[in-house]
Scaffold this motif. Structure first.
Motif, PDB file in Angstrom:
ATOM      1  N   GLN A  65       0.481  -1.088  -0.672  1.00  0.00           N
ATOM      2  CA  GLN A  65      -0.098  -0.208  -0.098  1.00  0.00           C
ATOM      3  C   GLN A  65       0.933   1.260   0.503  1.00  0.00           C
ATOM      4  O   GLN A  65       0.238   2.098  -0.895  1.00  0.00           O
ATOM      5  CB  GLN A  65      -0.535  -0.080   1.329  1.00  0.00           C
ATOM      6  CG  GLN A  65      -1.811   0.792   0.894  1.00  0.00           C
ATOM      7  CD  GLN A  65      -2.708   1.180   2.227  1.00  0.00           C
ATOM      8  OE1 GLN A  65      -2.367   0.339   2.930  1.00  0.00           O
ATOM      9  NE2 GLN A  65      -4.183   1.499   2.434  1.00  0.00           N
ATOM     10  N   LYS A  66       2.075   1.146   0.627  1.00  0.00           N
ATOM     11  CA  LYS A  66       2.955   2.326   0.814  1.00  0.00           C
ATOM     12  C   LYS A  66       3.630   2.690   0.137  1.00  0.00           C
ATOM     13  O   LYS A  66       3.828   3.780  -0.783  1.00  0.00           O
ATOM     14  CB  LYS A  66       3.772   2.647   2.379  1.00  0.00           C
ATOM     15  CG  LYS A  66       3.550   2.165   3.444  1.00  0.00           C
ATOM     16  CD  LYS A  66       4.361   1.796   4.594  1.00  0.00           C
ATOM     17  CE  LYS A  66       3.375   1.981   6.046  1.00  0.00           C
ATOM     18  NZ  LYS A  66       4.457   1.798   6.545  1.00  0.00           N
ATOM     19  N   GLY A 126       2.350   2.062  -3.300  1.00  0.00           N
ATOM     20  CA  GLY A 126       1.579   2.342  -4.819  1.00  0.00           C
ATOM     21  C   GLY A 126       0.997   1.092  -5.111  1.00  0.00           C
ATOM     22  O   GLY A 126       0.283   1.426  -6.067  1.00  0.00           O
ATOM     23  N   LYS A 130       8.965   3.449  -5.585  1.00  0.00           N
ATOM     24  CA  LYS A 130       8.234   3.902  -4.294  1.00  0.00           C
ATOM     25  C   LYS A 130       8.472   3.031  -3.241  1.00  0.00           C
ATOM     26  O   LYS A 130       7.513   3.251  -2.179  1.00  0.00           O
ATOM     27  CB  LYS A 130       6.253   4.636  -4.393  1.00  0.00           C
ATOM     28  CG  LYS A 130       6.228   4.963  -5.626  1.00  0.00           C
ATOM     29  CD  LYS A 130       5.412   5.314  -5.782  1.00  0.00           C
ATOM     30  CE  LYS A 130       4.982   6.431  -6.937  1.00  0.00           C
ATOM     31  NZ  LYS A 130       3.845   6.984  -7.012  1.00  0.00           N
TER      32      LYS A 130
END
Length: 441
Positions: free
Chosen positions: A173-174, A176, A205
Protein backbone atom coordinates in the motif's frame (compact mmCIF):
# COMPACT_ATOMS: atom_id res chain seq x y z
CA UNK A 1 7.78 -29.51 4.76
CA UNK A 2 10.45 -27.78 4.99
CA UNK A 3 13.42 -26.33 3.33
CA UNK A 4 12.07 -26.53 3.23
CA UNK A 5 10.95 -26.00 2.71
CA UNK A 6 10.02 -27.29 5.29
CA UNK A 7 9.34 -26.29 4.26
CA UNK A 8 8.93 -26.22 3.01
CA UNK A 9 10.49 -27.10 3.89
CA UNK A 10 9.39 -26.12 2.78
CA UNK A 11 9.75 -24.77 3.08
CA UNK A 12 10.47 -23.79 3.22
CA UNK A 13 9.50 -24.11 4.68
CA UNK A 14 9.73 -24.29 5.74
CA UNK A 15 11.16 -24.83 7.00
CA UNK A 16 14.18 -24.38 12.74
CA UNK A 17 15.80 -24.47 16.09
CA UNK A 18 18.12 -27.36 17.06
CA UNK A 19 20.51 -29.96 15.70
CA UNK A 20 22.11 -33.34 15.84
CA UNK A 21 25.41 -33.90 17.58
CA UNK A 22 28.65 -33.95 15.69
CA UNK A 23 29.94 -36.92 17.68
CA UNK A 24 29.08 -39.59 15.13
CA UNK A 25 30.27 -42.61 17.06
CA UNK A 26 29.18 -41.41 20.46
CA UNK A 27 25.69 -42.79 19.94
CA UNK A 28 24.11 -39.66 21.42
CA UNK A 29 21.83 -37.64 19.14
CA UNK A 30 20.50 -35.20 21.67
CA UNK A 31 22.65 -32.08 21.37
CA UNK A 32 21.80 -29.14 19.12
CA UNK A 33 23.81 -26.84 16.92
CA UNK A 34 22.11 -23.74 18.24
CA UNK A 35 21.19 -24.67 21.77
CA UNK A 36 17.47 -25.25 21.35
CA UNK A 37 16.65 -28.95 21.37
CA UNK A 38 13.01 -29.43 22.19
CA UNK A 39 10.47 -32.08 22.92
CA UNK A 40 8.10 -33.66 25.38
CA UNK A 41 9.12 -35.28 28.62
CA UNK A 42 12.75 -35.65 29.60
CA UNK A 43 15.71 -37.89 29.02
CA UNK A 44 16.22 -38.96 32.60
CA UNK A 45 14.97 -42.52 32.24
CA UNK A 46 12.81 -43.45 35.22
CA UNK A 47 11.69 -46.64 33.46
CA UNK A 48 10.44 -44.77 30.39
CA UNK A 49 11.60 -45.22 26.83
CA UNK A 50 12.92 -41.99 25.33
CA UNK A 51 12.43 -41.70 21.58
CA UNK A 52 14.48 -39.11 19.69
CA UNK A 53 13.09 -37.46 16.56
CA UNK A 54 15.63 -35.80 14.26
CA UNK A 55 14.23 -33.12 11.96
CA UNK A 56 15.24 -30.01 10.04
CA UNK A 57 13.29 -26.78 10.20
CA UNK A 58 9.87 -26.57 11.85
CA UNK A 59 7.86 -29.77 11.34
CA UNK A 60 5.09 -28.61 13.66
CA UNK A 61 4.85 -31.70 15.83
CA UNK A 62 5.85 -29.87 18.99
CA UNK A 63 3.96 -26.70 18.00
CA UNK A 64 0.73 -28.63 17.40
CA UNK A 65 1.07 -30.43 20.74
CA UNK A 66 1.46 -33.86 19.16
CA UNK A 67 4.36 -34.96 21.33
CA UNK A 68 2.44 -34.11 24.50
CA UNK A 69 -0.66 -35.85 23.15
CA UNK A 70 1.27 -39.00 22.28
CA UNK A 71 3.03 -39.25 25.62
CA UNK A 72 -0.31 -38.91 27.42
CA UNK A 73 -1.61 -41.81 25.34
CA UNK A 74 1.62 -43.74 25.98
CA UNK A 75 2.84 -42.91 29.54
CA UNK A 76 5.82 -45.22 29.09
CA UNK A 77 7.21 -43.02 26.30
CA UNK A 78 9.03 -39.69 26.36
CA UNK A 79 10.00 -37.81 23.21
CA UNK A 80 12.95 -35.57 22.49
CA UNK A 81 13.13 -33.60 19.25
CA UNK A 82 16.47 -32.63 17.72
CA UNK A 83 16.14 -29.96 15.04
CA UNK A 84 18.75 -28.62 12.62
CA UNK A 85 17.92 -25.34 10.91
CA UNK A 86 19.25 -26.16 7.43
CA UNK A 87 18.80 -29.44 5.60
CA UNK A 88 22.17 -29.08 3.85
CA UNK A 89 23.74 -29.21 7.32
CA UNK A 90 21.36 -31.84 8.68
CA UNK A 91 21.51 -34.42 5.90
CA UNK A 92 25.31 -34.95 5.67
CA UNK A 93 25.32 -35.65 9.42
CA UNK A 94 22.54 -38.19 9.00
CA UNK A 95 24.37 -39.89 6.12
CA UNK A 96 27.53 -40.19 8.19
CA UNK A 97 25.64 -41.73 11.08
CA UNK A 98 23.73 -44.12 8.86
CA UNK A 99 27.01 -45.34 7.40
CA UNK A 100 28.54 -45.68 10.86
CA UNK A 101 25.51 -47.57 12.15
CA UNK A 102 25.55 -45.41 15.26
CA UNK A 103 24.31 -42.06 16.53
CA UNK A 104 21.07 -41.85 14.54
CA UNK A 105 17.83 -40.69 16.06
CA UNK A 106 15.05 -43.23 16.52
CA UNK A 107 13.09 -41.34 13.85
CA UNK A 108 14.92 -39.42 11.13
CA UNK A 109 13.32 -36.87 8.81
CA UNK A 110 14.21 -36.93 5.10
CA UNK A 111 13.67 -33.89 2.85
CA UNK A 112 12.22 -34.50 -0.61
CA UNK A 113 15.47 -33.32 -2.21
CA UNK A 114 17.31 -36.12 -0.38
CA UNK A 115 14.76 -38.92 -0.67
CA UNK A 116 16.18 -40.35 -3.91
CA UNK A 117 19.64 -40.57 -2.39
CA UNK A 118 18.18 -42.23 0.70
CA UNK A 119 16.23 -44.72 -1.40
CA UNK A 120 19.04 -45.60 -3.78
CA UNK A 121 22.04 -45.60 -1.44
CA UNK A 122 20.68 -45.96 2.11
CA UNK A 123 17.65 -48.20 1.69
CA UNK A 124 19.18 -50.98 3.78
CA UNK A 125 19.75 -48.54 6.63
CA UNK A 126 16.02 -47.92 7.16
CA UNK A 127 13.21 -50.15 8.37
CA UNK A 128 10.64 -51.20 5.75
CA UNK A 129 7.58 -49.32 7.01
CA UNK A 130 5.38 -50.69 4.23
CA UNK A 131 4.84 -53.81 6.32
CA UNK A 132 3.29 -51.81 9.16
CA UNK A 133 1.06 -49.23 7.48
CA UNK A 134 -1.84 -48.88 5.08
CA UNK A 135 0.01 -47.25 2.19
CA UNK A 136 -3.25 -46.00 0.65
CA UNK A 137 -3.31 -43.24 3.29
CA UNK A 138 -0.68 -41.29 1.33
CA UNK A 139 -0.55 -39.85 -2.16
CA UNK A 140 0.67 -42.51 -4.59
CA UNK A 141 3.47 -40.32 -5.92
CA UNK A 142 4.58 -39.55 -2.39
CA UNK A 143 4.89 -43.25 -1.56
CA UNK A 144 6.69 -43.87 -4.84
CA UNK A 145 9.37 -41.33 -3.95
CA UNK A 146 10.22 -43.26 -0.78
CA UNK A 147 10.09 -46.79 -2.22
CA UNK A 148 13.24 -48.73 -3.08
CA UNK A 149 13.68 -50.83 -6.22
CA UNK A 150 12.90 -53.99 -4.22
CA UNK A 151 9.69 -52.49 -2.81
CA UNK A 152 10.75 -51.23 0.64
CA UNK A 153 8.95 -48.12 1.90
CA UNK A 154 11.65 -46.33 3.89
CA UNK A 155 9.73 -43.14 4.74
CA UNK A 156 6.20 -42.05 5.59
CA UNK A 157 5.08 -38.80 3.95
CA UNK A 158 4.64 -35.83 6.25
CA UNK A 159 3.71 -32.89 4.04
CA UNK A 160 3.94 -31.51 0.53
CA UNK A 161 4.78 -27.94 -0.44
CA UNK A 162 2.19 -26.35 -2.73
CA UNK A 163 3.32 -22.78 -3.24
CA UNK A 164 1.89 -19.28 -2.97
CA UNK A 165 3.27 -15.76 -2.54
CA UNK A 166 3.18 -14.27 0.94
CA UNK A 167 3.32 -10.49 0.94
CA UNK A 168 3.18 -7.50 3.27
CA UNK A 169 0.09 -5.66 2.18
CA UNK A 170 1.02 -2.66 4.34
CA UNK A 171 4.26 -2.25 2.37
CA UNK A 172 2.44 -2.75 -0.92
CA UNK A 173 0.00 0.00 0.00
CA UNK A 174 2.81 2.40 0.86
CA UNK A 175 4.45 1.63 -2.50
CA UNK A 176 1.22 2.37 -4.32
CA UNK A 177 0.63 -1.22 -5.47
CA UNK A 178 -2.48 -3.38 -5.54
CA UNK A 179 -3.16 -5.04 -2.17
CA UNK A 180 -6.15 -7.24 -2.99
CA UNK A 181 -4.87 -10.83 -3.17
CA UNK A 182 -7.07 -11.87 -6.11
CA UNK A 183 -6.27 -8.83 -8.25
CA UNK A 184 -2.61 -9.09 -7.34
CA UNK A 185 -2.42 -12.74 -8.38
CA UNK A 186 -4.04 -11.82 -11.69
CA UNK A 187 -1.26 -9.31 -12.39
CA UNK A 188 1.48 -11.96 -12.33
CA UNK A 189 -0.53 -15.05 -13.31
CA UNK A 190 1.34 -17.49 -15.53
CA UNK A 191 4.69 -15.71 -15.66
CA UNK A 192 7.34 -15.15 -12.99
CA UNK A 193 8.77 -12.34 -15.09
CA UNK A 194 5.58 -10.40 -14.35
CA UNK A 195 6.33 -10.87 -10.66
CA UNK A 196 9.80 -9.39 -11.26
CA UNK A 197 8.25 -6.50 -13.20
CA UNK A 198 6.04 -5.76 -10.21
CA UNK A 199 9.16 -5.72 -8.08
CA UNK A 200 10.60 -3.01 -10.27
CA UNK A 201 7.43 -0.97 -9.74
CA UNK A 202 7.65 -1.54 -6.00
CA UNK A 203 11.21 -0.26 -5.83
CA UNK A 204 10.21 3.08 -7.41
CA UNK A 205 8.24 3.95 -4.27
CA UNK A 206 9.57 1.39 -1.82
CA UNK A 207 9.15 2.29 1.87
CA UNK A 208 12.50 3.25 3.35
CA UNK A 209 14.75 0.32 4.17
CA UNK A 210 12.66 -2.26 2.34
CA UNK A 211 13.14 -4.44 -0.72
CA UNK A 212 10.62 -6.29 -2.85
CA UNK A 213 11.91 -9.83 -2.22
CA UNK A 214 14.07 -11.60 0.34
CA UNK A 215 16.54 -13.12 -2.13
CA UNK A 216 17.15 -14.16 -5.69
CA UNK A 217 17.63 -17.73 -4.47
CA UNK A 218 14.10 -17.72 -3.12
CA UNK A 219 12.82 -16.74 -6.55
CA UNK A 220 15.01 -19.38 -8.22
CA UNK A 221 13.57 -22.15 -6.04
CA UNK A 222 10.03 -20.94 -6.58
CA UNK A 223 10.37 -20.95 -10.36
CA UNK A 224 12.25 -24.25 -10.53
CA UNK A 225 9.71 -26.05 -8.37
CA UNK A 226 7.01 -25.26 -10.91
CA UNK A 227 9.02 -26.74 -13.77
CA UNK A 228 8.63 -30.34 -14.97
CA UNK A 229 12.35 -30.65 -15.75
CA UNK A 230 14.91 -30.13 -13.00
CA UNK A 231 18.35 -31.68 -12.56
CA UNK A 232 17.72 -35.26 -13.75
CA UNK A 233 15.77 -36.82 -16.59
CA UNK A 234 13.40 -39.78 -16.24
CA UNK A 235 16.21 -42.25 -16.85
CA UNK A 236 18.16 -40.86 -13.90
CA UNK A 237 20.73 -39.06 -16.04
CA UNK A 238 22.10 -35.73 -14.78
CA UNK A 239 20.89 -32.97 -17.12
CA UNK A 240 21.06 -29.93 -14.88
CA UNK A 241 23.22 -27.90 -17.27
CA UNK A 242 20.88 -28.57 -20.20
CA UNK A 243 17.58 -28.40 -18.31
CA UNK A 244 15.02 -25.93 -19.65
CA UNK A 245 13.59 -25.64 -16.15
CA UNK A 246 16.94 -24.71 -14.65
CA UNK A 247 17.59 -22.19 -17.41
CA UNK A 248 14.24 -20.49 -16.89
CA UNK A 249 14.66 -20.37 -13.11
CA UNK A 250 18.23 -19.08 -13.40
CA UNK A 251 17.27 -16.33 -15.85
CA UNK A 252 14.45 -15.08 -13.63
CA UNK A 253 16.72 -15.21 -10.56
CA UNK A 254 19.40 -13.24 -12.40
CA UNK A 255 16.83 -10.53 -13.17
CA UNK A 256 16.39 -10.21 -9.43
CA UNK A 257 20.06 -10.58 -8.46
CA UNK A 258 21.24 -7.87 -10.84
CA UNK A 259 18.56 -5.38 -9.77
CA UNK A 260 18.00 -3.44 -6.56
CA UNK A 261 14.86 -5.34 -5.52
CA UNK A 262 16.47 -8.05 -3.36
CA UNK A 263 17.32 -7.86 0.34
CA UNK A 264 20.15 -10.31 -0.51
CA UNK A 265 19.44 -12.56 2.45
CA UNK A 266 20.44 -16.21 2.65
CA UNK A 267 17.37 -18.19 3.55
CA UNK A 268 17.21 -19.73 7.04
CA UNK A 269 20.19 -17.75 8.28
CA UNK A 270 19.60 -15.43 11.24
CA UNK A 271 19.62 -12.22 9.16
CA UNK A 272 16.77 -13.70 7.10
CA UNK A 273 14.80 -14.39 10.28
CA UNK A 274 15.47 -10.82 11.38
CA UNK A 275 14.22 -9.62 8.00
CA UNK A 276 10.78 -10.94 8.86
CA UNK A 277 10.83 -9.28 12.26
CA UNK A 278 12.00 -5.97 10.77
CA UNK A 279 9.69 -6.05 7.72
CA UNK A 280 12.68 -5.52 5.46
CA UNK A 281 11.17 -7.28 2.42
CA UNK A 282 7.67 -7.21 0.98
CA UNK A 283 7.28 -10.64 -0.60
CA UNK A 284 8.54 -14.19 -0.26
CA UNK A 285 7.83 -17.34 -2.24
CA UNK A 286 5.74 -19.21 0.24
CA UNK A 287 5.16 -22.97 0.26
CA UNK A 288 2.53 -24.07 2.75
CA UNK A 289 5.07 -25.11 5.37
CA UNK A 290 6.45 -21.56 5.48
CA UNK A 291 3.22 -20.14 6.87
CA UNK A 292 4.13 -21.21 10.39
CA UNK A 293 7.71 -20.02 9.92
CA UNK A 294 6.64 -16.53 8.86
CA UNK A 295 4.20 -16.29 11.73
CA UNK A 296 6.88 -17.32 14.22
CA UNK A 297 9.64 -15.07 12.91
CA UNK A 298 7.52 -11.98 12.22
CA UNK A 299 5.97 -12.05 15.67
CA UNK A 300 3.02 -9.99 16.85
CA UNK A 301 4.20 -6.99 14.85
CA UNK A 302 3.32 -8.79 11.61
CA UNK A 303 -0.19 -9.75 12.62
CA UNK A 304 -2.74 -8.68 10.02
CA UNK A 305 -0.04 -7.16 7.79
CA UNK A 306 0.81 -10.33 5.88
CA UNK A 307 -1.45 -11.73 3.19
CA UNK A 308 -1.33 -14.69 0.77
CA UNK A 309 -1.90 -14.75 -3.00
CA UNK A 310 -1.64 -17.47 -5.62
CA UNK A 311 1.84 -17.80 -7.14
CA UNK A 312 2.46 -17.06 -10.84
CA UNK A 313 2.65 -20.81 -11.52
CA UNK A 314 1.83 -23.82 -9.36
CA UNK A 315 4.75 -25.64 -7.87
CA UNK A 316 5.82 -27.88 -5.03
CA UNK A 317 8.65 -26.66 -2.84
CA UNK A 318 9.65 -29.05 -0.13
CA UNK A 319 7.80 -31.72 1.71
CA UNK A 320 9.36 -34.47 3.72
CA UNK A 321 9.25 -37.98 5.11
CA UNK A 322 10.10 -39.61 8.41
CA UNK A 323 11.88 -42.95 8.55
CA UNK A 324 13.14 -45.34 11.20
CA UNK A 325 16.87 -46.19 10.96
CA UNK A 326 17.81 -49.81 11.52
CA UNK A 327 20.51 -48.54 13.88
CA UNK A 328 17.87 -47.15 16.23
CA UNK A 329 17.61 -48.63 19.72
CA UNK A 330 13.81 -48.59 19.87
CA UNK A 331 12.58 -49.62 16.44
CA UNK A 332 9.21 -51.03 17.48
CA UNK A 333 8.27 -47.94 19.49
CA UNK A 334 9.66 -45.62 16.80
CA UNK A 335 7.55 -47.29 14.09
CA UNK A 336 4.40 -46.78 16.14
CA UNK A 337 5.24 -43.11 16.74
CA UNK A 338 6.05 -42.52 13.06
CA UNK A 339 2.73 -44.09 12.01
CA UNK A 340 0.83 -41.95 14.48
CA UNK A 341 2.58 -38.67 13.60
CA UNK A 342 1.84 -39.12 9.89
CA UNK A 343 -1.76 -40.35 10.20
CA UNK A 344 -4.34 -38.09 8.48
CA UNK A 345 -5.71 -36.89 11.83
CA UNK A 346 -2.31 -35.68 12.99
CA UNK A 347 -1.45 -34.13 9.61
CA UNK A 348 -4.66 -32.11 9.88
CA UNK A 349 -3.65 -30.91 13.34
CA UNK A 350 -0.26 -29.74 12.07
CA UNK A 351 -2.00 -27.93 9.21
CA UNK A 352 -4.32 -26.22 11.67
CA UNK A 353 -1.33 -24.94 13.58
CA UNK A 354 0.99 -23.86 10.77
CA UNK A 355 -0.56 -24.78 7.39
CA UNK A 356 1.89 -27.57 6.53
CA UNK A 357 -0.06 -29.20 3.72
CA UNK A 358 -0.80 -32.91 4.30
CA UNK A 359 0.42 -35.72 2.07
CA UNK A 360 -2.56 -37.78 3.26
CA UNK A 361 -5.63 -36.98 1.10
CA UNK A 362 -7.99 -38.23 3.80
CA UNK A 363 -7.09 -35.11 5.78
CA UNK A 364 -8.12 -32.64 3.08
CA UNK A 365 -11.82 -32.45 3.87
CA UNK A 366 -11.05 -31.54 7.49
CA UNK A 367 -8.39 -28.85 6.96
CA UNK A 368 -8.99 -25.76 9.03
CA UNK A 369 -6.23 -23.25 9.75
CA UNK A 370 -6.09 -22.00 13.31
CA UNK A 371 -7.98 -18.71 13.85
CA UNK A 372 -4.71 -17.09 14.92
CA UNK A 373 -3.10 -18.11 11.63
CA UNK A 374 -5.89 -16.83 9.40
CA UNK A 375 -6.02 -13.59 11.38
CA UNK A 376 -2.26 -13.19 11.06
CA UNK A 377 -2.55 -13.54 7.27
CA UNK A 378 -5.42 -11.08 6.87
CA UNK A 379 -8.06 -13.83 6.76
CA UNK A 380 -6.66 -15.20 3.50
CA UNK A 381 -8.36 -18.43 2.32
CA UNK A 382 -5.18 -20.40 2.94
CA UNK A 383 -6.75 -23.83 2.52
CA UNK A 384 -8.26 -22.92 -0.84
CA UNK A 385 -5.12 -21.25 -2.18
CA UNK A 386 -2.86 -24.18 -1.37
CA UNK A 387 -5.43 -26.80 -2.39
CA UNK A 388 -5.82 -25.16 -5.80
CA UNK A 389 -2.04 -25.09 -6.23
CA UNK A 390 -1.72 -28.75 -5.23
CA UNK A 391 -4.11 -29.82 -7.99
CA UNK A 392 -1.86 -28.53 -10.80
CA UNK A 393 1.66 -29.25 -9.51
CA UNK A 394 3.69 -30.81 -12.34
CA UNK A 395 5.27 -34.22 -11.90
CA UNK A 396 8.99 -33.85 -11.22
CA UNK A 397 12.00 -36.16 -11.28
CA UNK A 398 14.49 -36.02 -8.39
CA UNK A 399 17.97 -37.51 -8.45
CA UNK A 400 20.57 -38.77 -6.00
CA UNK A 401 22.44 -35.45 -5.84
CA UNK A 402 19.43 -33.19 -6.28
CA UNK A 403 19.89 -31.30 -3.03
CA UNK A 404 23.64 -30.57 -3.31
CA UNK A 405 23.20 -29.50 -6.96
CA UNK A 406 20.48 -27.10 -5.86
CA UNK A 407 22.64 -25.79 -3.02
CA UNK A 408 25.53 -25.16 -5.41
CA UNK A 409 23.32 -23.07 -7.68
CA UNK A 410 21.65 -21.08 -4.92
CA UNK A 411 24.27 -20.75 -2.19
CA UNK A 412 27.29 -20.42 -4.49
CA UNK A 413 26.17 -19.41 -7.98
CA UNK A 414 23.39 -16.98 -7.16
CA UNK A 415 25.09 -15.57 -4.06
CA UNK A 416 28.22 -14.82 -6.12
CA UNK A 417 26.07 -12.53 -8.25
CA UNK A 418 23.77 -11.15 -5.60
CA UNK A 419 26.17 -10.53 -2.73
CA UNK A 420 29.60 -10.30 -4.38
CA UNK A 421 28.74 -8.44 -7.56
CA UNK A 422 29.90 -11.16 -9.94
CA UNK A 423 28.36 -11.44 -13.38
CA UNK A 424 25.68 -14.09 -14.08
CA UNK A 425 28.25 -15.93 -16.17
CA UNK A 426 30.75 -15.95 -13.32
CA UNK A 427 28.07 -17.15 -10.91
CA UNK A 428 27.12 -19.97 -13.25
CA UNK A 429 30.75 -20.99 -13.62
CA UNK A 430 31.24 -21.03 -9.85
CA UNK A 431 28.19 -23.24 -9.43
CA UNK A 432 29.36 -25.49 -12.26
CA UNK A 433 32.72 -26.09 -10.60
CA UNK A 434 31.02 -27.00 -7.32
CA UNK A 435 28.57 -29.34 -9.03
CA UNK A 436 31.40 -31.09 -10.86
CA UNK A 437 33.00 -31.74 -7.48
CA UNK A 438 29.70 -33.01 -6.09
CA UNK A 439 29.27 -35.37 -9.03
CA UNK A 440 32.93 -36.44 -9.01
CA UNK A 441 33.55 -35.14 -12.52
Amino acid sequence: MRTTTRRSHRLLALAAVAALTTGVLAGCAGDSDDGDSSGSGNNSGGGKTTLTVGTFGVFGYKQAGLYDEYTKLHPDITIKENVTTRTDVYWPKVLTRLQAGSGTDDIQAIEVGNITEAVQTQGSKFVDLGKDVDKSQWLDWKNAQATTADGKLIGLGTDIGPMAICYRKDLFQKAGLETDRTKLAAQWKGDWNKYVDLGKQYMKKAPSGTKFVDSASSVYNAVLNGESERYYDKSGKVVWDKSSGVKNAWDVAMSVATSNMSAKLKQFDKPWDQGYANASFATVACPAWMIGYIQEKSGDAGKGKWDVAAAPTAGNWGGAFIGVPTAGKHQKEAIELAKWLTAPEQQAKVFAKQASFPSAPAAYSTLKPAPATTEFFSNAPITQIFSDAAKTIPAQVFGVKDQPINTALTDIGILQVEQKGKSPEQGWDAATNEIKDVLGQ
